[in-house]
Enzyme design. Sequence first.
Site, PDB file in Angstrom:
ATOM      1  N   CYS A   1      19.142 -17.171   9.405  1.00 52.66           N
ATOM      2  CA  CYS A   1      19.944 -17.391   8.271  1.00 52.66           C
ATOM      3  C   CYS A   1      20.366 -15.904   7.621  1.00 52.66           C
ATOM      4  O   CYS A   1      19.763 -15.113   7.483  1.00 52.66           O
ATOM      5  CB  CYS A   1      19.418 -18.072   6.848  1.00 52.66           C
ATOM      6  SG  CYS A   1      20.414 -18.299   5.609  1.00 52.66           S
TER       7      CYS A   1
ATOM      8  N   CYS B   1      19.303 -15.287   3.949  1.00 50.11           N
ATOM      9  CA  CYS B   1      17.748 -14.943   3.582  1.00 50.11           C
ATOM     10  C   CYS B   1      16.850 -14.721   4.680  1.00 50.11           C
ATOM     11  O   CYS B   1      15.696 -14.661   4.250  1.00 50.11           O
ATOM     12  CB  CYS B   1      17.419 -16.423   2.756  1.00 50.11           C
ATOM     13  SG  CYS B   1      17.207 -17.835   3.850  1.00 50.11           S
TER      14      CYS B   1
ATOM     15  N   CYS C   1      20.023 -24.459   5.335  1.00 44.77           N
ATOM     16  CA  CYS C   1      19.057 -23.645   5.405  1.00 44.77           C
ATOM     17  C   CYS C   1      17.907 -24.093   4.446  1.00 44.77           C
ATOM     18  O   CYS C   1      18.293 -24.171   3.344  1.00 44.77           O
ATOM     19  CB  CYS C   1      19.119 -22.039   5.197  1.00 44.77           C
ATOM     20  SG  CYS C   1      17.733 -21.010   5.150  1.00 44.77           S
TER      21      CYS C   1
ATOM     22  N   CYS D   1      17.313 -21.346   1.188  1.00 46.52           N
ATOM     23  CA  CYS D   1      18.208 -20.814   0.188  1.00 46.52           C
ATOM     24  C   CYS D   1      19.110 -21.846   0.228  1.00 46.52           C
ATOM     25  O   CYS D   1      19.956 -21.721  -0.631  1.00 46.52           O
ATOM     26  CB  CYS D   1      18.954 -19.562   0.807  1.00 46.52           C
ATOM     27  SG  CYS D   1      19.934 -19.577   1.984  1.00 46.52           S
TER      28      CYS D   1
ATOM     29  N   CYS E   1      25.786 -28.088  15.444  1.00 39.75           N
ATOM     30  CA  CYS E   1      26.987 -27.199  15.597  1.00 39.75           C
ATOM     31  C   CYS E   1      27.084 -26.378  14.326  1.00 39.75           C
ATOM     32  O   CYS E   1      27.415 -26.835  13.049  1.00 39.75           O
ATOM     33  CB  CYS E   1      28.183 -28.231  15.535  1.00 39.75           C
ATOM     34  SG  CYS E   1      30.063 -27.386  15.801  1.00 39.75           S
TER      35      CYS E   1
END
Length: 160
Positions: free
Chosen positions: A76, A79, A124, A127, A148
């Site tokens: 991510c 984060c 995520c 976060c 995707c």
Amino acid sequence: MRRLFYVLAFGLLFSCNTSAQKNETKTAEEFPITKTEAEWKKQLTSEQFYVLRKAGTERPFTSPLNKEYRKGTFHCVACDTPLFKSEHKFDSGTGWPSFDREIKGNVEYSTDYNVGYARTEEHCATCGGHLGHVFGDGPRNTTGKRHCINGVALKFVPEG
């Protein structure tokens, strides 16, 4: 016969419990990393903010990560949580980085109706950033899933 039809119809009507009803979306305050909108805007580029915090979508075929096939992990960008491994990446031809599975526990799901029908949205788990969507048209020889993902939501960390 008519009575049987009514009994079955009544039972079906009150026993419907779809998977969409079971997907509960967390609020931003329920994720381990929480920041104000101003803090996210300061940390992220405008495109990253649009995708991760406003559930936007980047234009297809614009992410350099779409063609990234070195060994490593996709994290991510907000984060640094590891989300997808390069060994599970495939070219879906859609213009977005695609994976047949996530790193278990690091991605959460909700249902989004933004286009008029239900889609499984990915976030995520650390976060809450919007990543993309998961569909059932992935490689049949593995999971059958296509995660995707917006490339702008990811950063690639090469192995080693």
